[in-house]
Design an enzyme around this catalytic site. Structure first.
Site, short mmCIF file in Angstrom:
data_model
loop_
_atom_site.label_atom_id
_atom_site.label_comp_id
_atom_site.label_asym_id
_atom_site.label_seq_id
_atom_site.Cartn_x
_atom_site.Cartn_y
_atom_site.Cartn_z
N ALA A 10 4.25 -2.59 10.93
CA ALA A 10 2.63 -2.55 10.49
C ALA A 10 2.24 -2.86 11.90
O ALA A 10 1.80 -2.15 12.67
CB ALA A 10 2.58 -3.48 9.47
N ARG A 11 1.66 -4.14 12.39
CA ARG A 11 1.19 -4.34 13.63
C ARG A 11 1.89 -5.78 14.13
O ARG A 11 2.09 -6.56 13.35
CB ARG A 11 -0.33 -4.79 13.28
CG ARG A 11 -1.11 -3.28 12.93
CD ARG A 11 -1.17 -2.49 14.36
NE ARG A 11 -2.05 -1.29 14.11
CZ ARG A 11 -1.62 -0.04 13.92
NH1 ARG A 11 -0.05 -0.25 13.75
NH2 ARG A 11 -2.14 0.95 14.06
N GLY A 52 6.57 4.46 14.35
CA GLY A 52 6.43 4.85 12.81
C GLY A 52 6.19 6.15 12.52
O GLY A 52 6.86 6.75 11.60
N HIS A 96 7.11 1.64 19.22
CA HIS A 96 5.99 1.82 18.04
C HIS A 96 6.28 3.30 17.78
O HIS A 96 5.37 4.27 18.00
CB HIS A 96 4.76 1.58 18.80
CG HIS A 96 3.65 1.38 17.67
ND1 HIS A 96 2.57 0.46 17.69
CD2 HIS A 96 3.43 2.04 16.37
CE1 HIS A 96 1.92 0.77 16.76
NE2 HIS A 96 2.01 1.38 15.74
N ARG A 131 -2.86 -8.26 -2.28
CA ARG A 131 -4.20 -8.63 -3.15
C ARG A 131 -3.93 -8.34 -4.51
O ARG A 131 -4.69 -9.15 -5.23
CB ARG A 131 -5.13 -7.92 -2.39
CG ARG A 131 -5.62 -8.45 -1.15
CD ARG A 131 -7.09 -7.91 -0.88
NE ARG A 131 -6.96 -6.67 -0.87
CZ ARG A 131 -7.07 -5.66 0.18
NH1 ARG A 131 -7.17 -5.92 1.32
NH2 ARG A 131 -7.25 -4.10 -0.16
N GLU A 182 1.43 -5.07 22.84
CA GLU A 182 1.93 -3.93 23.03
C GLU A 182 1.14 -3.39 24.67
O GLU A 182 -0.05 -3.46 24.51
CB GLU A 182 1.72 -2.79 22.04
CG GLU A 182 2.56 -3.12 20.85
CD GLU A 182 2.61 -2.00 19.88
OE1 GLU A 182 1.87 -0.95 20.01
OE2 GLU A 182 3.18 -2.47 18.60
N GLY A 189 0.83 -1.36 0.19
CA GLY A 189 -0.07 0.13 -0.04
C GLY A 189 0.90 1.23 0.15
O GLY A 189 2.10 1.29 -0.42
N ARG A 190 0.48 2.14 0.49
CA ARG A 190 1.23 3.56 0.61
C ARG A 190 2.68 3.50 1.30
O ARG A 190 3.65 3.80 0.64
CB ARG A 190 0.38 4.72 1.24
CG ARG A 190 -0.97 4.97 0.73
CD ARG A 190 -1.50 6.15 1.30
NE ARG A 190 -2.63 6.40 1.13
CZ ARG A 190 -3.82 5.96 1.61
NH1 ARG A 190 -3.74 5.17 2.74
NH2 ARG A 190 -5.15 6.33 1.26
N ILE A 191 2.48 2.79 2.39
CA ILE A 191 3.76 2.75 3.14
C ILE A 191 4.69 1.73 2.63
O ILE A 191 6.00 1.80 2.52
CB ILE A 191 3.41 2.46 4.71
CG1 ILE A 191 2.78 3.70 5.25
CG2 ILE A 191 4.60 2.36 5.63
CD1 ILE A 191 2.11 3.29 6.84
C1 GLV Z 1 0.38 3.55 13.66
O1 GLV Z 1 0.66 2.35 13.91
C2 GLV Z 1 -0.66 4.00 12.81
O2 GLV Z 1 -1.51 2.89 12.51
O3 GLV Z 1 -0.76 5.18 12.73
#
Ligand code: GLV
Length: 329
Positions: free
Chosen positions: A245-246, A295, A293, A185, A275, A163-165
Protein backbone atom coordinates in the site's frame (compact mmCIF):
# COMPACT_ATOMS: atom_id res chain seq x y z
CA UNK A 1 8.09 18.89 -27.57
CA UNK A 2 7.32 22.55 -27.69
CA UNK A 3 6.42 24.59 -24.63
CA UNK A 4 6.25 27.97 -26.27
CA UNK A 5 3.14 29.69 -27.48
CA UNK A 6 0.69 27.77 -25.33
CA UNK A 7 -2.89 28.53 -26.34
CA UNK A 8 -4.21 27.38 -22.98
CA UNK A 9 -4.37 23.69 -24.02
CA UNK A 10 -0.94 22.59 -22.93
CA UNK A 11 -0.60 19.33 -21.02
CA UNK A 12 2.52 18.80 -18.93
CA UNK A 13 3.53 15.16 -18.50
CA UNK A 14 6.07 14.70 -15.73
CA UNK A 15 7.99 11.66 -17.10
CA UNK A 16 9.05 10.09 -20.37
CA UNK A 17 6.19 7.85 -21.59
CA UNK A 18 5.58 5.68 -24.66
CA UNK A 19 4.19 7.64 -27.62
CA UNK A 20 1.20 5.28 -27.82
CA UNK A 21 0.13 6.25 -24.29
CA UNK A 22 0.30 9.94 -25.17
CA UNK A 23 -1.38 9.63 -28.56
CA UNK A 24 -4.97 10.35 -27.41
CA UNK A 25 -3.85 13.73 -26.08
CA UNK A 26 -2.23 14.72 -29.38
CA UNK A 27 -5.28 13.38 -31.26
CA UNK A 28 -7.47 15.65 -29.14
CA UNK A 29 -5.42 18.60 -30.42
CA UNK A 30 -3.64 19.21 -27.13
CA UNK A 31 -0.09 20.49 -26.95
CA UNK A 32 2.17 18.04 -25.13
CA UNK A 33 5.03 19.14 -22.94
CA UNK A 34 6.77 15.98 -21.73
CA UNK A 35 9.50 16.15 -19.11
CA UNK A 36 11.52 13.63 -21.02
CA UNK A 37 13.24 11.71 -18.23
CA UNK A 38 12.55 8.60 -16.17
CA UNK A 39 13.29 10.07 -12.74
CA UNK A 40 11.21 12.68 -10.92
CA UNK A 41 11.99 16.29 -11.88
CA UNK A 42 13.14 18.63 -9.12
CA UNK A 43 10.49 20.81 -7.52
CA UNK A 44 12.08 23.86 -9.16
CA UNK A 45 11.96 22.27 -12.61
CA UNK A 46 8.41 21.08 -12.12
CA UNK A 47 7.27 24.52 -11.02
CA UNK A 48 8.96 26.12 -13.99
CA UNK A 49 7.54 23.64 -16.53
CA UNK A 50 3.92 23.73 -15.34
CA UNK A 51 3.57 27.49 -15.80
CA UNK A 52 0.61 28.18 -18.11
CA UNK A 53 -0.46 24.52 -18.38
CA UNK A 54 -4.13 23.54 -18.58
CA UNK A 55 -3.56 19.96 -17.47
CA UNK A 56 -0.91 17.99 -15.57
CA UNK A 57 -0.26 14.25 -15.90
CA UNK A 58 1.63 13.53 -12.68
CA UNK A 59 3.16 10.48 -11.02
CA UNK A 60 3.08 9.43 -7.39
CA UNK A 61 6.60 10.81 -6.82
CA UNK A 62 5.42 14.36 -7.69
CA UNK A 63 4.18 16.51 -4.84
CA UNK A 64 1.01 18.28 -5.97
CA UNK A 65 0.50 21.07 -3.47
CA UNK A 66 -0.70 24.66 -3.43
CA UNK A 67 2.72 25.88 -4.56
CA UNK A 68 2.66 23.67 -7.66
CA UNK A 69 -0.92 24.61 -8.53
CA UNK A 70 -0.10 28.30 -8.12
CA UNK A 71 3.05 27.90 -10.19
CA UNK A 72 0.84 26.49 -12.97
CA UNK A 73 -1.60 29.41 -12.73
CA UNK A 74 -5.36 29.97 -12.72
CA UNK A 75 -5.88 28.39 -16.19
CA UNK A 76 -5.04 24.95 -14.76
CA UNK A 77 -8.16 22.76 -15.06
CA UNK A 78 -7.14 19.22 -14.25
CA UNK A 79 -4.47 17.14 -12.53
CA UNK A 80 -4.51 13.45 -13.45
CA UNK A 81 -2.32 11.15 -11.40
CA UNK A 82 -0.95 7.91 -12.82
CA UNK A 83 -1.82 6.08 -9.60
CA UNK A 84 -4.78 5.07 -7.52
CA UNK A 85 -3.22 6.60 -4.38
CA UNK A 86 -3.60 10.35 -4.01
CA UNK A 87 -1.59 10.91 -0.82
CA UNK A 88 0.91 13.01 -2.82
CA UNK A 89 -1.87 15.44 -3.75
CA UNK A 90 -3.28 18.22 -1.59
CA UNK A 91 -6.97 17.63 -2.26
CA UNK A 92 -8.09 20.79 -0.50
CA UNK A 93 -5.68 22.91 -2.56
CA UNK A 94 -7.16 21.42 -5.77
CA UNK A 95 -10.70 21.99 -4.56
CA UNK A 96 -9.99 25.60 -3.53
CA UNK A 97 -8.63 26.34 -7.02
CA UNK A 98 -11.39 24.45 -8.81
CA UNK A 99 -8.86 22.04 -10.30
CA UNK A 100 -10.29 18.59 -11.05
CA UNK A 101 -8.31 15.63 -9.76
CA UNK A 102 -8.47 12.23 -11.47
CA UNK A 103 -6.74 8.96 -10.60
CA UNK A 104 -6.60 5.40 -11.94
CA UNK A 105 -8.76 3.17 -9.71
CA UNK A 106 -9.89 -0.39 -10.45
CA UNK A 107 -7.65 -1.09 -13.43
CA UNK A 108 -4.66 -1.85 -11.20
CA UNK A 109 -6.51 -3.91 -8.62
CA UNK A 110 -5.56 -7.35 -9.94
CA UNK A 111 -1.93 -6.49 -10.69
CA UNK A 112 -1.42 -5.10 -7.19
CA UNK A 113 -3.22 -7.97 -5.46
CA UNK A 114 -1.12 -10.41 -7.51
CA UNK A 115 2.04 -8.72 -6.31
CA UNK A 116 0.95 -8.86 -2.67
CA UNK A 117 0.28 -12.57 -3.14
CA UNK A 118 3.68 -13.01 -4.80
CA UNK A 119 5.37 -11.34 -1.83
CA UNK A 120 3.46 -13.50 0.60
CA UNK A 121 4.33 -16.70 -1.27
CA UNK A 122 7.97 -15.63 -1.50
CA UNK A 123 8.05 -15.11 2.27
CA UNK A 124 6.05 -18.18 3.23
CA UNK A 125 8.17 -20.49 1.06
CA UNK A 126 11.47 -18.64 1.60
CA UNK A 127 12.12 -18.11 -2.09
CA UNK A 128 14.79 -15.51 -1.54
CA UNK A 129 16.82 -17.67 0.82
CA UNK A 130 16.42 -20.73 -1.41
CA UNK A 131 17.57 -18.82 -4.46
CA UNK A 132 20.54 -17.39 -2.57
CA UNK A 133 21.56 -20.86 -1.41
CA UNK A 134 21.54 -22.17 -4.97
CA UNK A 135 23.42 -19.20 -6.38
CA UNK A 136 26.03 -19.44 -3.62
CA UNK A 137 27.14 -22.84 -4.89
CA UNK A 138 26.85 -24.18 -1.30
CA UNK A 139 23.76 -26.32 -1.81
CA UNK A 140 24.58 -29.88 -0.76
CA UNK A 141 21.33 -31.47 -1.95
CA UNK A 142 17.80 -32.06 -0.62
CA UNK A 143 17.55 -31.87 3.15
CA UNK A 144 14.66 -32.88 5.41
CA UNK A 145 14.90 -29.66 7.42
CA UNK A 146 16.13 -27.33 4.75
CA UNK A 147 14.48 -23.89 4.59
CA UNK A 148 11.19 -25.01 6.06
CA UNK A 149 8.43 -22.56 5.25
CA UNK A 150 4.97 -21.68 6.39
CA UNK A 151 1.66 -23.25 5.26
CA UNK A 152 -0.87 -20.85 3.84
CA UNK A 153 -3.54 -23.55 3.98
CA UNK A 154 -5.39 -22.84 7.20
CA UNK A 155 -3.27 -19.77 8.04
CA UNK A 156 -4.92 -16.84 9.83
CA UNK A 157 -4.54 -13.89 7.46
CA UNK A 158 -5.53 -10.33 8.30
CA UNK A 159 -6.32 -7.88 5.50
CA UNK A 160 -6.11 -4.27 6.67
CA UNK A 161 -8.12 -2.09 4.30
CA UNK A 162 -10.61 -4.34 2.47
CA UNK A 163 -11.16 -1.97 -0.46
CA UNK A 164 -10.77 -3.10 -4.06
CA UNK A 165 -7.17 -4.28 -3.76
CA UNK A 166 -7.57 -5.66 -0.23
CA UNK A 167 -10.64 -7.64 -1.32
CA UNK A 168 -8.83 -8.98 -4.40
CA UNK A 169 -5.94 -10.05 -2.17
CA UNK A 170 -8.41 -11.69 0.25
CA UNK A 171 -9.86 -13.73 -2.64
CA UNK A 172 -6.41 -14.85 -3.69
CA UNK A 173 -5.25 -15.88 -0.24
CA UNK A 174 -8.56 -17.62 0.43
CA UNK A 175 -7.95 -19.69 -2.71
CA UNK A 176 -4.76 -20.91 -0.99
CA UNK A 177 -6.86 -22.10 1.94
CA UNK A 178 -6.21 -19.24 4.37
CA UNK A 179 -8.82 -18.05 6.87
CA UNK A 180 -9.41 -14.35 6.25
CA UNK A 181 -10.14 -11.66 8.81
CA UNK A 182 -10.33 -8.05 7.69
CA UNK A 183 -10.13 -4.73 9.45
CA UNK A 184 -11.46 -1.50 8.02
CA UNK A 185 -14.01 1.19 8.62
CA UNK A 186 -16.98 -1.09 8.04
CA UNK A 187 -18.03 -4.70 7.58
CA UNK A 188 -18.22 -6.03 4.03
CA UNK A 189 -21.02 -8.62 4.03
CA UNK A 190 -20.11 -9.61 0.46
CA UNK A 191 -16.65 -10.75 1.67
CA UNK A 192 -18.14 -12.60 4.62
CA UNK A 193 -20.50 -14.42 2.30
CA UNK A 194 -18.07 -15.08 -0.55
CA UNK A 195 -14.97 -15.98 1.46
CA UNK A 196 -16.26 -16.85 4.89
CA UNK A 197 -14.24 -13.81 5.98
CA UNK A 198 -14.69 -12.16 9.36
CA UNK A 199 -14.80 -8.42 10.10
CA UNK A 200 -12.79 -7.33 13.14
CA UNK A 201 -13.33 -3.68 14.08
CA UNK A 202 -10.59 -3.81 16.72
CA UNK A 203 -7.26 -3.74 14.89
CA UNK A 204 -5.23 -4.73 17.92
CA UNK A 205 -7.37 -7.76 18.68
CA UNK A 206 -7.11 -8.76 15.01
CA UNK A 207 -3.31 -8.41 15.00
CA UNK A 208 -2.97 -10.57 18.10
CA UNK A 209 -4.74 -13.42 16.30
CA UNK A 210 -3.09 -13.21 12.86
CA UNK A 211 -0.13 -15.10 11.45
CA UNK A 212 -0.04 -12.88 8.35
CA UNK A 213 -1.02 -9.24 7.95
CA UNK A 214 -1.31 -7.59 4.56
CA UNK A 215 -1.80 -3.82 4.31
CA UNK A 216 -4.11 -2.29 1.69
CA UNK A 217 -5.22 0.97 3.34
CA UNK A 218 -4.60 4.44 1.86
CA UNK A 219 -2.08 6.70 3.57
CA UNK A 220 -3.87 9.36 5.62
CA UNK A 221 -3.19 11.06 8.95
CA UNK A 222 -5.16 8.24 10.57
CA UNK A 223 -3.16 5.42 8.95
CA UNK A 224 0.36 6.88 9.33
CA UNK A 225 2.40 4.31 11.34
CA UNK A 226 -0.68 2.15 11.71
CA UNK A 227 1.78 -0.63 12.49
CA UNK A 228 4.03 1.00 15.06
CA UNK A 229 6.45 -0.73 17.45
CA UNK A 230 3.73 -1.69 19.92
CA UNK A 231 1.30 -3.04 17.35
CA UNK A 232 4.02 -5.02 15.56
CA UNK A 233 4.68 -6.74 18.89
CA UNK A 234 0.99 -7.69 19.18
CA UNK A 235 1.43 -10.03 16.23
CA UNK A 236 2.25 -13.57 17.30
CA UNK A 237 5.94 -14.58 17.07
CA UNK A 238 6.91 -15.59 13.55
CA UNK A 239 4.15 -13.54 11.87
CA UNK A 240 4.63 -12.29 8.31
CA UNK A 241 3.96 -8.70 7.25
CA UNK A 242 3.16 -7.70 3.66
CA UNK A 243 2.87 -4.09 2.49
CA UNK A 244 1.92 -3.15 -1.05
CA UNK A 245 0.00 0.00 0.00
CA UNK A 246 2.17 2.86 1.28
CA UNK A 247 5.44 2.69 3.22
CA UNK A 248 4.51 5.10 6.01
CA UNK A 249 1.73 2.76 7.16
CA UNK A 250 4.56 0.95 8.99
CA UNK A 251 7.15 2.44 11.31
CA UNK A 252 10.09 1.09 9.28
CA UNK A 253 12.64 1.38 12.11
CA UNK A 254 10.33 -0.58 14.42
CA UNK A 255 9.81 -3.17 11.70
CA UNK A 256 13.58 -3.62 11.40
CA UNK A 257 13.82 -4.12 15.18
CA UNK A 258 11.01 -6.68 15.20
CA UNK A 259 12.63 -8.58 12.32
CA UNK A 260 16.14 -8.37 13.79
CA UNK A 261 15.15 -9.92 17.09
CA UNK A 262 13.09 -12.51 15.18
CA UNK A 263 9.77 -11.49 16.70
CA UNK A 264 8.50 -11.35 13.12
CA UNK A 265 9.09 -14.19 10.69
CA UNK A 266 9.52 -11.95 7.67
CA UNK A 267 8.33 -8.95 5.68
CA UNK A 268 7.37 -8.56 2.03
CA UNK A 269 7.58 -4.93 1.01
CA UNK A 270 6.78 -3.16 -2.24
CA UNK A 271 6.66 0.27 -0.59
CA UNK A 272 8.91 2.12 1.84
CA UNK A 273 8.68 4.94 4.30
CA UNK A 274 11.03 7.30 2.44
CA UNK A 275 11.05 6.10 -1.16
CA UNK A 276 13.37 5.71 -2.96
CA UNK A 277 15.44 5.31 0.22
CA UNK A 278 15.25 1.96 1.96
CA UNK A 279 16.17 1.49 5.63
CA UNK A 280 19.65 -0.03 5.68
CA UNK A 281 18.51 -2.57 8.29
CA UNK A 282 16.05 -4.06 5.80
CA UNK A 283 18.79 -4.59 3.25
CA UNK A 284 20.75 -6.75 5.68
CA UNK A 285 17.97 -9.13 6.67
CA UNK A 286 17.52 -12.48 4.88
CA UNK A 287 13.82 -12.82 5.67
CA UNK A 288 12.76 -9.65 3.88
CA UNK A 289 11.61 -9.63 0.25
CA UNK A 290 11.64 -6.18 -1.28
CA UNK A 291 10.53 -4.74 -4.59
CA UNK A 292 10.84 -1.20 -5.96
CA UNK A 293 7.14 -0.20 -5.84
CA UNK A 294 5.99 -2.46 -8.68
CA UNK A 295 2.35 -3.01 -7.62
CA UNK A 296 0.73 -1.89 -10.89
CA UNK A 297 3.77 -2.54 -13.07
CA UNK A 298 2.45 -4.80 -15.79
CA UNK A 299 2.30 -3.73 -19.43
CA UNK A 300 -1.45 -4.15 -19.72
CA UNK A 301 -2.22 -2.41 -16.45
CA UNK A 302 -0.03 0.60 -17.14
CA UNK A 303 -1.49 0.93 -20.63
CA UNK A 304 -5.01 0.92 -19.21
CA UNK A 305 -4.00 3.40 -16.52
CA UNK A 306 -2.66 5.67 -19.27
CA UNK A 307 -5.99 5.47 -21.09
CA UNK A 308 -7.80 6.51 -17.90
CA UNK A 309 -5.48 9.49 -17.51
CA UNK A 310 -5.87 10.65 -21.10
CA UNK A 311 -9.66 10.16 -20.92
CA UNK A 312 -9.80 12.30 -17.79
CA UNK A 313 -7.67 15.09 -19.23
CA UNK A 314 -9.49 15.26 -22.55
CA UNK A 315 -12.88 15.10 -20.80
CA UNK A 316 -12.16 17.97 -18.41
CA UNK A 317 -10.63 20.13 -21.15
CA UNK A 318 -13.76 19.75 -23.30
CA UNK A 319 -15.97 20.57 -20.34
CA UNK A 320 -17.12 17.03 -19.51
CA UNK A 321 -16.96 15.12 -16.25
CA UNK A 322 -14.58 12.13 -16.27
CA UNK A 323 -15.56 8.87 -14.60
CA UNK A 324 -12.55 8.75 -12.31
CA UNK A 325 -12.73 12.08 -10.48
CA UNK A 326 -11.43 12.07 -6.91
CA UNK A 327 -13.95 13.87 -4.69
CA UNK A 328 -15.80 16.88 -6.02
CA UNK A 329 -13.68 19.53 -7.65
C1 GLV B 1 0.53 2.89 -6.61
O1 GLV B 1 1.07 2.85 -5.56
C2 GLV B 1 -0.68 3.60 -6.86
O2 GLV B 1 -1.17 4.32 -5.97
O3 GLV B 1 -1.19 3.50 -7.98
Amino acid sequence: MSRAGSDGRRVVVTRALPAAWLAPLAEAGLELDVIDQHEAPSTAELHERVRGASALWVMLGDRVDAALLDAAGPQLRVVATFSVGVDHVDLAACRERDVALANTPEVLTNATADLAMALLLALARRLREGEALLRSGRWAGWGPQQLLGFDLDGARVLVVGPGRIGSAFARRVRAFGARVTYHGRRARPELDEELGARFEPDLEAALARSEVVSLHAPLTDATYHLLDARRLRLLPPGALVVNTARGPLIDEAALVDALRDAHLGGAGLDVFEREPQVHSGLLELPNVVMLPHLGSATRGTRQTMAALVTDAITAVLRGARPANLVGDP
